[in-house]
Scaffold this active site. Structure first.
Site, PDB file in Angstrom:
ATOM      1  N   ASP A  29     -16.390  10.805  41.808  1.00  0.00           N
ATOM      2  CA  ASP A  29     -17.552  10.417  41.288  1.00  0.00           C
ATOM      3  C   ASP A  29     -18.589   9.979  42.353  1.00  0.00           C
ATOM      4  O   ASP A  29     -18.469   9.155  43.338  1.00  0.00           O
ATOM      5  CB  ASP A  29     -17.298   9.010  40.345  1.00  0.00           C
ATOM      6  N   GLU A  57     -17.771  14.451  26.711  1.00  0.00           N
ATOM      7  CA  GLU A  57     -16.786  14.009  27.703  1.00  0.00           C
ATOM      8  C   GLU A  57     -17.055  12.333  27.779  1.00  0.00           C
ATOM      9  O   GLU A  57     -18.330  11.858  28.336  1.00  0.00           O
ATOM     10  CB  GLU A  57     -17.108  14.628  29.094  1.00  0.00           C
TER      11      GLU A  57
END
EC number: 4.2.1.20
Length: 272
Positions: A60, A49
């Site tokens: 995040d 990824e």
């Protein structure tokens, strides 16, 4: 059959679990990134990824958010990330690459143009964190037409309606978020994850991969015993924190630590 689907089919035949590292495009600097991708494959990555740097990454945690900041500071754009994947593809035509990011940079490029660039670069899957499956119709269609998988997230707090939409529209694999919170969170409840993964697998034939909170051999083995693969990001990219991206020795040492972690995770999965 897409490259992602083919990889999972091969892994299943070999009774192996997928190791999927996450790294941020251009981190710690653009010139090292393609080499980093190749090294990840050498150390057991089944697919990778690649994060697309974005200035407002709401899902995040601090470690991955800082990786994005470093990449942006180095001048890495979404188009640059695609160029890096294309360069990687010159030597590796087998390892699936999944782009993970946010819609805003994609909308600036335009859906059609972005998907075309992804195909030209050799991208295999897309995961847009802030694109709900119910609103992904045209984007999903573009990806399907270009033989790419659109991947969605499921989490412990996903509502029933959203869950069904994900199971209906997702391709490649289900990304199960093992924790409530952001990437890099702690406190992994492996028993709960096992129950959730089993429940998802009862509803879909897609592989289920688990991310968030996997940091070492112990957690990798505990989750890998139930999931089809594990996704590890923060435990890898944290090695690029607090180093001088222009210091060749510092970057090399950080990458060695990342590869040691990859070896640890690969060994744990292969011991199952």
């Amino acid at each position: 059959m897409t490259r992602i689907e083919s990889t999972f089919e091969t892994l299943k035949a070999q009774n192996k679990k997928a190791l999927i590292p996450y790294v941020m495009a251009g981190d710690p600097n653009p010139s090292n990134f393609v080499g980093l991708l190749h090294d990840l494959v050498k150390h057991g990555a089944d697919m990778i990824e690649v994060g697309l740097p974005f200035s407002d990454p709401m899902a995040d945690g601090p470690t991955v958010a800082l990786a994005g900041e470093r990449a942006l500071a180095a001048g890495t754009s979404t188009r640059d990330a695609l160029k890096m994947v294309k360069e990687f593809r010159q030597q590796d035509t087998q390892t699936p690459i999944i782009l993970m990011g946010y819609l805003n940079p994609v909308e600036i490029i335009g859906y059609d143009n972005f998907v075309s660039l992804c195909e030209q670069s050799g991208v295999d899957g897309i995961l847009m964190v802030d694109l709900p499956p119910a609103e992904a119709g045209s984007f999903t269609q573009h990806l399907t037409e270009h033989a790419m998988n659109e991947i969605f997230l499921l989490s412990p707090t996903t509502l029933a309606e959203r869950r069904q939409q994900v199971l209906t529209h997702c391709g490649g694999y289900i990304y199960y978020v093992s924790l409530k919170g952001v990437t890099g969170s702690a406190t992994l409840d492996t028993d709960d994850v096992a129950k959730q993964v089993q429940a998802i697998k009862a509803e879909t034939d897609l592989p289920v991969c688990v991310g968030f909170g996997i940091r070492d051999a112990t957690s990798a083995k505990a989750i890998g015993a139930h999931a089809d693969g594990i996704i590890v990001g923060s435990a890898l990219v944290q090695n690029f924190a607090d180093i001088d991206a222009n210091d060749i020795t510092a970057v090399a040492n950080a990458q060695q630590k990342i590869m040691a972690k990859m070896d640890e995770l690969r060994g744990a999965l292969d011991s199952l």
